[in-house]
Design a protein around this motif. Sequence first.
Motif, PDB file in Angstrom:
ATOM      1  N   GLU A  61     -36.714  15.595   7.499  1.00 16.25           N
ATOM      2  CA  GLU A  61     -38.176  16.231   7.951  1.00 16.25           C
ATOM      3  C   GLU A  61     -39.132  16.463   6.751  1.00 16.25           C
ATOM      4  O   GLU A  61     -39.602  17.430   6.700  1.00 16.25           O
TER       5      GLU A  61
ATOM      6  N   TYR B 212     -18.895  23.928  10.973  1.00 14.66           N
ATOM      7  CA  TYR B 212     -19.120  24.717  10.018  1.00 14.66           C
ATOM      8  C   TYR B 212     -18.262  25.914   9.592  1.00 14.66           C
ATOM      9  O   TYR B 212     -17.748  26.069   8.605  1.00 14.66           O
TER      10      TYR B 212
ATOM     11  N   ASN C  73     -33.822  21.108  17.592  1.00 11.44           N
ATOM     12  CA  ASN C  73     -33.394  21.933  16.523  1.00 11.44           C
ATOM     13  C   ASN C  73     -31.944  22.214  16.796  1.00 11.44           C
ATOM     14  O   ASN C  73     -31.253  22.332  17.852  1.00 11.44           O
ATOM     15  N   GLY C  74     -31.018  22.122  15.780  1.00 11.38           N
ATOM     16  CA  GLY C  74     -29.519  22.419  15.778  1.00 11.38           C
ATOM     17  C   GLY C  74     -28.620  21.317  16.283  1.00 11.38           C
ATOM     18  O   GLY C  74     -27.633  21.460  16.648  1.00 11.38           O
ATOM     19  N   SER C  75     -29.349  20.026  16.614  1.00 13.74           N
ATOM     20  CA  SER C  75     -28.606  18.830  17.191  1.00 13.74           C
ATOM     21  C   SER C  75     -27.487  18.282  16.172  1.00 13.74           C
ATOM     22  O   SER C  75     -26.664  17.495  16.525  1.00 13.74           O
ATOM     23  N   GLY C  76     -27.803  18.679  14.884  1.00 16.98           N
ATOM     24  CA  GLY C  76     -26.902  18.056  13.985  1.00 16.98           C
ATOM     25  C   GLY C  76     -27.202  17.110  12.681  1.00 16.98           C
ATOM     26  O   GLY C  76     -26.729  16.587  12.057  1.00 16.98           O
ATOM     27  N   LYS C  77     -28.827  17.145  12.766  1.00 21.14           N
ATOM     28  CA  LYS C  77     -29.395  16.146  11.974  1.00 21.14           C
ATOM     29  C   LYS C  77     -29.138  16.236  10.640  1.00 21.14           C
ATOM     30  O   LYS C  77     -28.671  15.278   9.795  1.00 21.14           O
ATOM     31  N   SER C  78     -29.363  17.618  10.025  1.00 22.22           N
ATOM     32  CA  SER C  78     -29.263  17.966   8.547  1.00 22.22           C
ATOM     33  C   SER C  78     -27.652  17.767   8.145  1.00 22.22           C
ATOM     34  O   SER C  78     -27.378  17.383   7.054  1.00 22.22           O
ATOM     35  N   THR C  79     -26.799  18.192   9.361  1.00 20.54           N
ATOM     36  CA  THR C  79     -25.519  18.014   8.818  1.00 20.54           C
ATOM     37  C   THR C  79     -25.117  16.421   8.666  1.00 20.54           C
ATOM     38  O   THR C  79     -24.241  16.191   7.807  1.00 20.54           O
TER      39      THR C  79
END
Length: 285
Positions: free
Chosen positions: A170, A16, A45-51
């Motif tokens: 999600e 980012y 959480n924060g593993s990169g899924k939404s990215t």
Amino acid sequence: MERKDLLSFQQVRFTYDEEAGTRPALQGISFTVKEGEFLCMLGHNGSGKSTVAKLANALLVPDSGTVLVDGADTKDPEKQLEIRKTVGIVFQNPDNQIVASIVEEDVAFGPENLCLPPEEIRRRVDDALKAVDMYDYRLQETYCLSGGQKQRVAIAGMIAMRPKCVIFDEPTAMLDPKGRRSILGTIKALNRDFGLTVVLITHFMEEAAAADRVIVLDDGKILLEGSPREVFSHTDTLVSSGLEVPDTAKLCYELNRRGVPMPADVLTEDEFTGAFLKLLKENGA
Ligand SMILES: Nc1ncnc2c1ncn2[C@@H]1O[C@H](COP(=O)(O)OP(=O)(O)OP(=O)(O)O)[C@@H](O)[C@H]1O
Ligand SMILES: [Mg+2]
């Protein structure tokens, strides 16, 4: 016939804020999604899924590596509009995605922006509302719907644009168990009955059981990939990556650890009962 790749991530890295020295959100991941496939993406959480979701519809482009959508490179500015029509994203919070006060007006919003003829818009709105089982609510006000119903309207608005693939980021996170089941049912039906290519991002392991294939992300890398059964059989890896494993899989794992030879790929309660009874019979109980 071999189905073609609709999404293809090749050695994708993304950070980012490189100047601030932040860790990469994705550290060189590669995977594909075939046309018509139902892929589930899990990760803490924060593993990169939404990215991944944002890279798949060109909201972000990779620092290095390549993302191809139906053969088009997301780095090509001339392809980005087409890519956003091909891959849609449905987010967590339906309230942020609903723009109109009446259900059918909300679903019509996207197709209207595509400047389609009115009769085509009408057809798409009706088809989309039927597909998510909200047609009877078409004249209702959106504010009085339940969370699950609102999310179904948001999904209808997305599929009225006729994307080939929808990434659900999600989509059930804000819903109660009933709403969650209804949304999962809708997503399964869109994949099975309409051939929609689905990427379902979720925290809920049991939702992954519905998918053809599962990818588990861990700190921007792919930790596990395979059928739900294969992935759930790696209980220890999943647990140490901070993920909740289905109770049945956890129970099998614990029994195995204690020397009871249960199969590793048990997913549902019925399968668990079946395997357990078989074991008892074999042991003369
Ligand atoms: N806009 C942003 N600016 C800076 N860092 C970000 C931004 N969005 C995400 N990150 C960071 O990138 C990493 C991956 O985030 P991402 O949102 O893809 O994870 P996620 O798996 O979707 O998490 P969650 O389960 O919380 O939704 C995290 O370390 C996060 O803090
Ligand atoms: Mg996310």
